[in-house]
Design a protein around this motif. Structure first.
Motif, PDB file in Angstrom:
ATOM      1  N   UNK A  92     -11.115   2.375   8.911  1.00  0.00           N
ATOM      2  CA  UNK A  92     -10.324   1.214   9.282  1.00  0.00           C
ATOM      3  C   UNK A  92      -9.063   1.168   8.444  1.00  0.00           C
ATOM      4  N   UNK A  93      -7.961   0.836   9.100  1.00  0.00           N
ATOM      5  CA  UNK A  93      -6.657   0.825   8.445  1.00  0.00           C
ATOM      6  C   UNK A  93      -5.905  -0.459   8.749  1.00  0.00           C
ATOM      7  N   UNK A  94      -5.160  -0.926   7.760  1.00  0.00           N
ATOM      8  CA  UNK A  94      -4.243  -2.017   7.982  1.00  0.00           C
ATOM      9  C   UNK A  94      -2.942  -1.507   8.562  1.00  0.00           C
ATOM     10  N   UNK A  95      -2.027  -2.437   8.827  1.00  0.00           N
ATOM     11  CA  UNK A  95      -0.745  -2.086   9.430  1.00  0.00           C
ATOM     12  C   UNK A  95       0.306  -1.680   8.417  1.00  0.00           C
ATOM     13  N   UNK A  96       0.051  -1.923   7.152  1.00  0.00           N
ATOM     14  CA  UNK A  96       0.968  -1.521   6.110  1.00  0.00           C
ATOM     15  C   UNK A  96       1.919  -2.624   5.695  1.00  0.00           C
ATOM     16  N   UNK A  97       2.407  -2.518   4.479  1.00  0.00           N
ATOM     17  CA  UNK A  97       3.411  -3.431   3.956  1.00  0.00           C
ATOM     18  C   UNK A  97       4.493  -2.613   3.253  1.00  0.00           C
ATOM     19  N   UNK A  98       5.730  -2.951   3.525  1.00  0.00           N
ATOM     20  CA  UNK A  98       6.857  -2.184   3.006  1.00  0.00           C
ATOM     21  C   UNK A  98       7.161  -2.578   1.569  1.00  0.00           C
ATOM     22  N   UNK A  99       7.291  -1.577   0.717  1.00  0.00           N
ATOM     23  CA  UNK A  99       7.746  -1.766  -0.655  1.00  0.00           C
ATOM     24  C   UNK A  99       9.052  -1.006  -0.819  1.00  0.00           C
ATOM     25  N   UNK A 100      10.086  -1.715  -1.211  1.00  0.00           N
ATOM     26  CA  UNK A 100      11.389  -1.104  -1.429  1.00  0.00           C
ATOM     27  C   UNK A 100      11.844  -1.397  -2.846  1.00  0.00           C
ATOM     28  N   UNK A 101      12.132  -0.343  -3.596  1.00  0.00           N
ATOM     29  CA  UNK A 101      12.570  -0.471  -4.978  1.00  0.00           C
ATOM     30  C   UNK A 101      14.063  -0.196  -5.025  1.00  0.00           C
ATOM     31  N   UNK A 102      14.821  -1.158  -5.492  1.00  0.00           N
ATOM     32  CA  UNK A 102      16.269  -1.042  -5.550  1.00  0.00           C
ATOM     33  C   UNK A 102      16.723  -0.795  -6.979  1.00  0.00           C
ATOM     34  N   UNK A 103      17.776  -0.019  -7.118  1.00  0.00           N
ATOM     35  CA  UNK A 103      18.347   0.285  -8.423  1.00  0.00           C
ATOM     36  C   UNK A 103      19.664  -0.418  -8.653  1.00  0.00           C
TER      37      UNK A 103
END
Length: 125
Positions: free
Chosen positions: A114-125
């Motif tokens: 079973x898998x979730x739909x995902x969540x976006x992680x964006x790291x900015x510099x």
């Protein structure tokens, strides 16, 4: 059917911290494990960590243990992934998944049902 929903992603500054959540509902088992995975643009999905629901045994892929910490709160039916000292390379869609675990767990993709739909992680510099 077991449902998994990730949350907690977003835009974070370089060096910051983030805690992702994986909430589950529906059918589940104490002998299941919850794993965290991520997929960056143009790259294959990779395993990060997993934890067994029965005893809380954990596994970390490679050398990620220093910045990634997995934990669970059974009362909330939630597994967390704490990420510290975020790097730009951590930018990815983060997924949680559930699969059976007999003794401990690992992050082999084929073992997760079973898998979730995902969540976006964006790291900015």
């Amino acid at each position: 059917q077991l449902q998994l929903v990730e949350s907690g992603g977003g835009l974070v500054q370089l060096g910051g911290s983030l805690r992702l959540s994986c909430a589950r509902s529906g059918f589940t088992s104490d002998y299941y494990a919850i794993g965290w995975f991520r997929q960056a643009p143009g790259k294959e999905r990779e395993g990060i960590s997993c934890i067994t629901l029965k005893h809380g045994d954990t596994f970390y892929e490679g050398s990620l243990k220093g910045r990634f910490t997995i934990s669970k709160d059974d009362a909330k039916n939630t597994v967390y992934l704490q990420i510290n000292s975020l790097k730009t390379e951590d930018t990815a869609v983060y997924y949680c998944a559930a699969g059976p675990a007999i003794r401990g767990c690992h992050t082999g993709l084929s073992l997760y049902e079973y898998w979730g739909q995902g969540t976006q992680v964006t790291v900015s510099s």
